[in-house]
Design an enzyme around this catalytic site. Structure first.
Site, PDB file in Angstrom:
ATOM      1  N   SER A 330       0.860  -0.799   0.235  1.00 17.39           N
ATOM      2  CA  SER A 330      -0.317   0.199  -0.159  1.00 17.39           C
ATOM      3  C   SER A 330       1.042   0.760   0.181  1.00 17.39           C
ATOM      4  O   SER A 330       1.827   1.166   0.273  1.00 17.39           O
ATOM      5  CB  SER A 330      -1.183   0.066   0.865  1.00 17.39           C
ATOM      6  OG  SER A 330      -0.199  -0.074   2.160  1.00 17.39           O
ATOM      7  N   TYR A 331       0.037   2.375  -0.091  1.00 19.90           N
ATOM      8  CA  TYR A 331       1.592   3.730   0.137  1.00 19.90           C
ATOM      9  C   TYR A 331       2.260   3.836   0.913  1.00 19.90           C
ATOM     10  O   TYR A 331       2.363   3.084   2.129  1.00 19.90           O
ATOM     11  CB  TYR A 331      -0.430   5.437  -0.113  1.00 19.90           C
ATOM     12  CG  TYR A 331       0.817   6.088  -0.354  1.00 19.90           C
ATOM     13  CD1 TYR A 331       0.870   6.056  -1.469  1.00 19.90           C
ATOM     14  CD2 TYR A 331       0.679   7.329   0.477  1.00 19.90           C
ATOM     15  CE1 TYR A 331       1.818   8.085  -2.365  1.00 19.90           C
ATOM     16  CE2 TYR A 331       0.834   8.804   0.240  1.00 19.90           C
ATOM     17  CZ  TYR A 331       1.584   8.579  -0.982  1.00 19.90           C
ATOM     18  OH  TYR A 331       2.519   9.736  -1.009  1.00 19.90           O
ATOM     19  N   PRO A 332       3.068   3.769   0.691  1.00 21.63           N
ATOM     20  CA  PRO A 332       4.609   4.130   1.751  1.00 21.63           C
ATOM     21  C   PRO A 332       4.832   5.038   2.266  1.00 21.63           C
ATOM     22  O   PRO A 332       6.086   5.167   3.251  1.00 21.63           O
ATOM     23  CB  PRO A 332       5.970   3.458   0.932  1.00 21.63           C
ATOM     24  CG  PRO A 332       5.107   3.528  -0.262  1.00 21.63           C
ATOM     25  CD  PRO A 332       3.990   4.003  -0.959  1.00 21.63           C
TER      26      PRO A 332
END
Length: 858
Positions: A330-332
Site C-alpha cells: 500500500s501507499y508507503p
DNA sequence: GCAAGGTC
C-alpha cells in the site's frame, strides 16, 4: 446535466476514489502528464444526477522562487534575498499541470477538492482553484467549490466525506505559503553567503556547496552533538562485587550495581568475605510480555530498514515506492500506525498464505488471529501493508528483503505478544544483596514470524529455596570503566528528527541524504553517522556565532508561528514580516561575525593561497587534492591518503578536462612560453596505463585510442631531431600553439593566435605528417588571403610556411645531434621544411604517424 | 549552484 470536477493529490488516489464513489463503474482516460481522469454519472447534493470527472495533480502544482533578477550569485548580495520579490512558478513546467487542470475543468459547474487532509493539501487546493479560476465560473464561491475531508481510503470514509463536504481552509493554506517563503529566503541567503565566503578561501574543502537549511542544519547538529559527547567523554573507573554461589554455580549481580570509590568497594568486599554462606531471601517469578509491533508507518519502515536490513532511508523509500507502484504494497508515505476500523486484515493474510517463504506462518496466524494494537491515526493513509503476493525471484535482493519485512511485520501485528517467565532470586550476605534472574520463553508469539526478534536461549537458575543457606564459592572485586556513547545510528537520528518535528515522513530521508552528499557526515558500518571535519567545523562555527541557527527548536519555533496563521489567530503578513525581520537580523549578525567560524576553518583546512592555485580532483573519491609545492612537488589526496608526484615546473589545472581512464582532473605542465609544455593526468603520470607509455609521461605519450588529449589524437609526425620522439600538438596554452616532441626538447611554435587547431585523419602526401585544420577569428586571420580556416601540412603547405617557426626549448638539456645547420638555426626560416622532406641535410622525413605508433606498441 | 515540501 451539470458537471463536477474532482481533484485528488496523486493519480493513484484519484483512481481509488473514483472506484469507490462510482461503485466501480467509471471510465478511465490517461493524460500525457501521468494523471488519469475517471468519469461516471451519479447523484450530487441536491442536483440530482451529475457528470463526475475525477482527476489529480502530482503533489504541489506551484513552487516559490526569486524573480529571475535575483538568481545571480555574483551580482546579488545575499542579504537582499530577505526582501526581494518572489514569484510562483509551475513545479514541473513539462507536466503543464495548470493547463491540464484548466482543460479538465471545461464545462464543469462545481469543484470538489480531494487533496490530502493536511496543511500542504489545503495549500494545493488553492493552487488547483487558481489554475481553473478562468474556466469554472465563481470558483472561489462556497456554492461552487467544496472540500472533502477523509481520513482513510475506505468505502465508508470516502462516501461519508462526500455526504459532508466542507470548504478549503484559507488560513492553513496561507501558513504553507509563509513556510515556503521563509525557507526560501533563509536557506538561500545563508547558503549563498557561506558558499561564496568559504569556497574562495580554502583549497581542500571537499564540498562545492556549503548549504544551510532549517531542517538539514539541525539534522547535522544532532550528529555533531553526539560526536562532541564522545570527544568530551571522560571515562570513570568503578568497582563491583561478583558473587559466585549455588549448584550449578552462577555469578550473581550485586544490588548496588557499582561504586566509584575503591576503598568503599574494598570495605564492602571484606564485609561479604566474613561470611561463608548466603541466605536465600526470596525466589519470585512473574510472567512478562514483549508487545507485538504496531502497524507499520513510514518512519518505522525507514528505521528498521536502516538498523535491521542495513538499507538507508533514501534507498528504502525508493524501494518502497517501486513496490507500491507495482502494486505489492500500500501507499508507503503515512504517519498512521493503526489499521482503519473496517480494514480487512484477513484478506491480506489470505493473500500471503500461498507464499513459499512465509506461507506456513500466515496459515498458522489465520487460525490464531489476534486483534492488532491501537496506535496513532494521523488521518493521512492507512499503514503500510502487503497488497499482492510477491516471490523472491520477482525482485532484486534488497527489494525482496524490504518486501519480506513488510509482510512479516504485517503478520506480526496480528500475532500474539511474546510471553516469558522471569524468575528472580534474592540472596543476602550480611547487609549486601545479590540477585540472580533467569528468563524462560513461554510463547514466541509474533517472533515466530518476525524471526529476527527471537528470544534468546532459555536461562537456567540453580534451585534456590527461600530461607535456605547457600555456600559461597567465591567473591571478588571487579574493576571496569564507564564507556563513551557510540556515534548516532541512522535509526536514532530518524527518531530524533521525528521527535523534534524536523522534516516529514517524506522529507526525512532527503535531509539525511543531503548532509551526506554535502560531505558533512559519512555513513560508516552499522549505519552510524560520523560527522566530517567540514560538518563539525560548520556546527561549531554556528555555536560560536549564533547557537540558535543549529538548534532543532528553531524549526519548532517557526512552526509555532505558522500554526498561528493556520489557526487564524495571527495575520499572514504580520507573522511573515516579523519572522523575516528576525532572520534578517540573524543573517546580518552572522555575516559580521563570520570570522569566528573562519578561524575554525583555518585550523582545519588549507587556505587557498598556501595550497597554490592548482587543485584538481582525485579520480577515486572526486575530492580536491592538496597541491604541495615544497619539493618534491606533489598532489596529495587526504581522503585516499595517496601522493602523486608532479613534474618540476609550473602546474595548473587544465580546464575541466578529465582523464577518461581514471577520472582524475587533467593538469597542464609548462616551463614558460618558450619551454616545454604538455597536458598530463597525475595518476597516469605516476602509473602509466599502457606498456608503451613511459613513467612520468604526459598525455603526449599516451596511446589511448580516442582521448582528445592523447598521442593518438594529437600526434603530427616523428620528431625532426630525435630517434624515437613524436611531435604532438600542444593546446594547453592556446591561443599559443606548439608542436612539442614527446621525448626531446624540440618545439615548433606555430599558428599564434589561432582559435582552434585540430589534427585531421589524413596525411600529407609529400611528407606523411598528419594534416591539421587551423581556424582564426575572421578579423584576426594570419593567412595571406585573409580566410578564416585552412587545412594543410605544417611542414609542406606554403600557406602555413610563414606561421611556423622552429626552435629548441629554452633552458633545457642539449639534444643529441643538434647542429646549427638544421632548419636555419631556429629562426623563422622555412620551418625545417627542407629537412622534413629531403633528409639530405641530415634530417629524416617525418614518418607516418600510425607507423610510429605501431612501433610503440611492439 | 541555493530551502523544504509535495509526488514520480
Amino acid at each position: 446535466m451539470k458537471s463536477v470536477l474532482m481533484v485528488a493529490e496523486k493519480p493513484s488516489l484519484a483512481a481509488s476514489l473514483a472506484g469507490i464513489l462510482s461503485n466501480g463503474r467509471c471510465t478511465a482516460k490517461r493524460g500525457n502528464n501521468g494523471c488519469s481522469t475517471h468519469e461516471w454519472t451519479g447523484p450530487f447534493r441536491n442536483e440530482g444526477n451529475v457528470h463526475f470527472r475525477m482527476t489529480s495533480v502530482c503533489g504541489h502544482v506551484m513552487s516559490l522562487d526569486f524573480i529571475s533578477k535575483y538568481t545571480s550569485w555574483d551580482k546579488v548580495d545575499p542579504v537582499q534575498l530577505f526582501d526581494c520579490p518572489t514569484e510562483k512558478k509551475e513545479c514541473n513546467p513539462k507536466q503543464q499541470m495548470r493547463s491540464f487542470l484548466a482543460h479538465e475543468a471545461r464545462g464543469c459547474d462545481y469543484l470538489v477538492l480531494w487533496l490530502d487532509c493536511d496543511k500542504e493539501g489545503e495549500n494545493i487546493c488553492f493552487e488547483v482553484m487558481d489554475a481553473v479560476q478562468h474556466v469554472i465560473h465563481n470558483v472561489y464561491s462556497t456554492f461552487v467549490t467544496y472540500r472533502a475531508h477523509f481520513s482513510a481510503i475506505t468505502d465508508k470514509d470516502i462516501k461519508g466525506a462526500m455526504e459532508s463536504l466542507g470548504h478549503p481552509n484559507k488560513n492553513e493554506a496561507k501558513s504553507v505559503d509563509a513556510r515556503q517563503e521563509l525557507d526560501l529566503r533563509i536557506g538561500c541567503a545563508f547558503t549563498r553567503f557561506q558558499t561564496k565566503f568559504f569556497q574562495g578561501r580554502y583549497g581542500d574543502l571537499d564540498s562545492s556547496l556549503i548549504s544551510y537549511g532549517p531542517c538539514q542544519t539541525p539534522t547535522l547538529g544532532f550528529c555533531v552533538k553526539r560526536h562532541d559527547d564522545i570527544q568530551l567523554f571522560k571515562p570513570e573507573t568503578f568497582w563491583y562485587l561478583q558473587l559466585v554461589a549455588g549448584q550449578p554455580e552462577v555469578t550473581l549481580e550485586w544490588a548496588r550495581g557499582r561504586v566509584f570509590k575503591k576503598n568503599i568497594a574494598i570495605m564492602l568486599l571484606n564485609r561479604v568475605k566474613e561470611h561463608k554462606e548466603a541466605t536465600v531471601e526470596s525466589v519470585s517469578s512473574k510472567e512478562s510480555f514483549k508487545s507485538k509491533p504496531q502497524a507499520l508507518n513510514t518512519v518505522e519502515l525507514m528505521r528498521i530498514c536502516s538498523s535491521g536490513l542495513g538499507i538507508g532511508p533514501f534507498q528504502a523509500m525508493q524501494i518502497a515506492e517501486r513496490l507500491y507502484t507495482q502494486g505489492y504494497i500500500s501507499y508507503p508515505r503515512t504517519e498512521t500506525n493503526q489499521y482503519p476500523e473496517n480494514f480487512d486484515l484477513h484478506a491480506v493474510l489470505r493473500l500471503l498464505q500461498p507464499s513459499g517463504d512465509f506461507g506456513d506462518e500466515a496459515r498458522a496466524i489465520s487460525s490464531d488471529f489476534q486483534t492488532p494494537r491501537k496506535g496513532k491515526d494521523a488521518g493521512d493513509h492507512p499503514p503500510i501493508t502487503p497488497m499482492k503476493l510477491g516471490h523472491r525471484n520477482d525482485f532484486d535482493r534488497d527489494t525482496w528483503r524490504v518486501y519480506e519485512f513488510i509482510c512479516r511485520h504485517f503478520m506480526g501485528t496480528i500475532s500474539r505478544d511474546l510471553k516469558y517467565r522471569t524468575t528472580t532470586a534474592k540472596l543476602k550476605v550480611g547487609l549486601e544483596t545479590f540477585t540472580c534472574t533467569a528468563n524462560v520463553l513461554l510463547d514466541a508469539g509474533f517472533t515466530k514470524v518476525m524471526t529476527w526478534q527471537a528470544f534468546g536461549k532459555d536461562e537456567a537458575m540453580p534451585p534456590f529455596v527461600q530461607g535456605t543457606q547457600v555456600p559461597i564459592t567465591d567473591v571478588r572485586l571487579a574493576e571496569s570503566q564507564t564507556g563513551p556513547p557510540d556515534y548516532l545510528t541512522e535509526a536514532e537520528l530518524i527518531t530524533l528528527m521525528e521527535q523534534h518535528g524536523i522534516g516529514t515522513d517524506a522529507s526525512i530521508p532527503v535531509h539525511i541524504n543531503n548532509i551526506c552528499q554535502r560531505n558533512y557526515v559519512k555513513i560508516e558500518t552499522g549505519r552510524k553517522l560520523i560527522p566530517t571535519t567540514l560538518g563539525i567545523v560548520l556546527v561549531h562555527g554556528y555555536q560560536k556565532i549564533d547557537p540558535e541557527l543549529v538548534l532543532p527548536t528553531m524549526r519548532s519555533e517557526v512552526e509555532r508561528m505558522l500554526t498561528l496563521i493556520a489557526k487564524g489567530s495571527a495575520d499572514f503578513n504580520d507573522v511573515l514580516r516579523h519572522a523575516i525581520k528576525i532572520f534578517k537580523l540573524k543573517f546580518v549578525y552572522f555575516v559580521q561575525n563570520i570570522a569566528s567560524m573562519d578561524m575554525l576553518f583555518e585550523s582545519s583546512f588549507s587556505p587557498l593561497a598556501e595550497s597554490g592555485k592548482a587543485h584538481s580532483r582525485c579520480g577515486k573519491c572526486r575530492r580536491y587534492m592538496k597541491y604541495i609545492q615544497t619539493k618534491p612537488a606533489r598532489l596529495y589526496c587526504s581522503h585516499c591518503e595517496d601522493n602523486y608526484t608532479l613534474p618540476n615546473g609550473n602546474v595548473k589545472v587544465y580546464r575541466e578536462f578529465k582523464c577518461p581512464l581514471d577520472d582524475f582532473g587533467l593538469l597542464a605542465f609548462s616551463t614558460g612560453v618558450k619551454g616545454r609544455s604538455f597536458a598530463f593526468c597525475p595518476y597516469c603520470y605516476n602509473h602509466p596505463p599502457f606498456r608503451d607509455m613511459p613513467k612520468f609521461g604526459g598525455c603526449n605519450t599516451c596511446t589511448h585510442p580516442t582521448c582528445p588529449h592523447s598521442l593518438n589524437t594529437l600526434g603530427i609526425s616523428s620528431c625532426v631531431e630525435c630517434e624515437t620522439g613524436v611531435l604532438v600538438l600542444d593546446s594547453t596554452l592556446s591561443p599559443t600553439w606548439k608542436l612539442g616532441c614527446n621525448r626531446c626538447d624540440v618545439i615548433i611554435n606555430c599558428f599564434k593566435g589561432a582559435t582552434k587547431i585540430t589534427v585531421e585523419e589524413n596525411k600529407c602526401s609529400e611528407c606523411g605528417a598528419q594534416l591539421v585544420n587551423v581556424v582564426y577569428k575572421s578579423d584576426k586571420s594570419k593567412f595571406k588571403d585573409g580566410s578564416e580556416e585552412k587545412s594543410g601540412c605544417v611542414f609542406c603547405s606554403s600557406e602555413f610556411a610563414h606561421l611556423v617557426e622552429k626552435h629548441r626549448a629554452v633552458a633545457s638539456r642539449q639534444v643529441r645531434s643538434g647542429g646549427p645547420s638544421r632548419g636555419g638555426g631556429g629562426g623563422a626560416a622555412g620551418p625545417g621544411a627542407g629537412n622534413a622532406r629531403g633528409g639530405r641535410h641530415g634530417g629524416r622525413p617525418p614518418k607516418d604517424k600510425m607507423a610510429q605508433l605501431a612501433a610503440y606498441f611492439v
